[in-house]
Design a protein around this motif. Structure first.
Motif, PDB file in Angstrom:
ATOM      1  N   ILE A   1     -26.112  31.888  85.997  1.00 27.45           N
ATOM      2  CA  ILE A   1     -25.567  31.721  87.350  1.00 27.45           C
ATOM      3  C   ILE A   1     -25.794  30.297  87.850  1.00 27.45           C
ATOM      4  O   ILE A   1     -24.887  29.649  88.385  1.00 27.45           O
TER       5      ILE A   1
ATOM      6  N   VAL B   1     -22.701  27.713  88.661  1.00 27.18           N
ATOM      7  CA  VAL B   1     -22.551  27.275  90.056  1.00 27.18           C
ATOM      8  C   VAL B   1     -22.488  25.751  90.141  1.00 27.18           C
ATOM      9  O   VAL B   1     -21.761  25.188  90.963  1.00 27.18           O
ATOM     10  N   SER B   2     -23.235  25.083  89.260  1.00 27.16           N
ATOM     11  CA  SER B   2     -23.294  23.620  89.297  1.00 27.16           C
ATOM     12  C   SER B   2     -22.274  22.953  88.375  1.00 27.16           C
ATOM     13  O   SER B   2     -22.146  21.733  88.375  1.00 27.16           O
TER      14      SER B   2
ATOM     15  N   LYS C   1     -14.731  22.346  89.146  1.00 27.26           N
ATOM     16  CA  LYS C   1     -14.687  23.758  89.481  1.00 27.26           C
ATOM     17  C   LYS C   1     -13.419  24.415  88.934  1.00 27.26           C
ATOM     18  O   LYS C   1     -12.352  23.807  88.908  1.00 27.26           O
TER      19      LYS C   1
ATOM     20  N   THR D   1     -16.108  30.884  88.659  1.00 29.80           N
ATOM     21  CA  THR D   1     -16.444  31.769  89.778  1.00 29.80           C
ATOM     22  C   THR D   1     -16.551  33.215  89.312  1.00 29.80           C
ATOM     23  O   THR D   1     -17.485  33.937  89.682  1.00 29.80           O
TER      24      THR D   1
ATOM     25  N   THR E   1     -19.607  33.753  87.109  1.00 31.96           N
ATOM     26  CA  THR E   1     -20.822  33.704  87.939  1.00 31.96           C
ATOM     27  C   THR E   1     -21.056  35.051  88.614  1.00 31.96           C
ATOM     28  O   THR E   1     -22.177  35.577  88.624  1.00 31.96           O
TER      29      THR E   1
END
Length: 365
Positions: free
Chosen positions: A17, A21-22, A26, A31, A34
């Protein structure tokens, strides 16, 4: 032992996760994966809580297991479909979770800390039904996901010049096969235990499976990036493609064809093993549908075959060049943009009718 295995899986999920997230840039797939790891962390984390605490959570972990199939399907969609977006209709995938969760809460049949194995809670017919529905759900969604991947693979030659681990998604098919295999083993053990009216181990197979699955998901998922970067033909492009003949007259088509060939000969972008149709579009600043049409219509071949013809010619030139006489065949192949010995040998023989080694020997005669 159960808590140790669950702790390992839980730590893996949390670690994954934090990474996703990092991760930049993106992408929707990050997403989804995660959130998927968050669901796994909840499932495994319950084994780390005191039993009395877990008993207050009547909803149970078992219904959450129904989310794995839809999450895989959505994850695959986000990778193979450039225009894929999450919308409200995707919430329909969560209906089984809430329906079963509410029923189990009202019936107070199984606590969150209980195992969903068929060998347990034999007095409750709902448990057997739910378990069967879970298997059907997982298998159905995962078959649909494999179909999506196989359909995507058919489009690879039109957008990429090489088959890579990134665009073939072999790791995802391996993940699906391994997890389905673990489910079959779990069912077999549960059946034997029920048949013999005994229990071989106190370990919860569902938590072992989730721990193995989490490791593979994080390990391979970290390496996977977005496959398409505005490459696949959109609806508007599809309409334009049908009318390309009208948009490009014969002269324009010939001119663009010459421009493409000249660009490939002078710039030699095909020496990059990751070279794609989108890279050509960006370099030439020409709409994608026009380039696709010219390659398919004028060259009578797809992008993959078109680019690899240039690579084979480059290999033949280097084999005849004294400067490369100390290079191995594989070394020359990699210099020319091939990404593996297997693909190089296959493509070279398809183009020339002989193997690379045979061709090299013929030059030395």
């Amino acid at each position: 032992m159960v808590k140790t295995i669950s702790l390992i899986g839980f730590i893996q999920a949390i670690f994954g996760i934090l990474i996703f997230v990092s991760k930049r840039p993106k992408h929707l797939s990050f997403t989804i994966i995660t959130f998927w790891l968050f669901i796994i962390a909840i499932s495994l984390g319950t084994k780390l809580l005191p039993f009395d605490t877990v008993e207050y959570l009547k909803f149970g972990v078992f219904p959450i297991l129904f989310s794995h199939g839809p999450l895989l399907y959505l994850y695959v969609n986000s990778l193979v479909n450039e225009n894929f977006k999450l919308n409200w209709k995707h919430l329909l995938h969560t209906l089984p979770i809430f329906i079963i969760g509410i029923q189990r809460s009202l019936g107070n049949q199984v606590s969150m800390n209980s195992s969903p194995d068929l060998s347990e809670n034999p007095n409750y017919i709902y448990n057997n039904i739910y378990y069967a529905l879970l298997i059907i759900s997982v298998v159905t969604y995962w078959i649909l996901s494999i179909q999506l991947i196989l359909k995507h693979r058919k489009s690879i030659p039109y957008f990429f010049s090489n088959y890579t681990a990134k665009n073939t998604l072999n790791w995802l098919i391996l993940l699906i096969v391994v997890f389905l295999f673990l489910i079959v083993i779990e069912l077999f053990i549960s059946y034997i235990e029920k048949l013999m009216n005994t229990k071989f181990t106190e370990l919860s197979s569902i938590h072992i499976n989730l721990t193995i699955f989490t490791f593979m998901l994080v390990f391979f998922g970290i390496k996977q990036t977005a496959i398409y970067k505005k490459q696949k033909i959109s609806l508007s492009d599809s309409v334009k493609t049908k009318n390309t003949q009208a948009a490009l007259n014969e002269r324009q088509e010939k001119d663009l064809n010459k421009e493409i060939i000249q660009y490939l000969k002078t710039k030699k972008p095909y020496t990059n093993p990751d070279y794609s149709l989108q890279m050509m579009v960006e370099d030439l600043n020409v709409p994608r549908y026009k380039i696709s049409h010219v390659i398919n219509a004028s060259q009578k071949k797809n992008f993959f075959k078109f680019i690899n013809e240039f690579r084979v010619k480059e290999v033949k030139e280097k084999l005849a060049d004294p400067l490369y006489k100390h290079y191995t065949l594989l070394g020359i192949a990699l210099e020319c943009g091939f990404n593996s010995k297997t693909s190089f040998n296959r493509i070279f023989k398809e183009e020339t009718g002989v193997t690379p080694s045979h061709y090299k020997k013929s030059l030395q005669l």
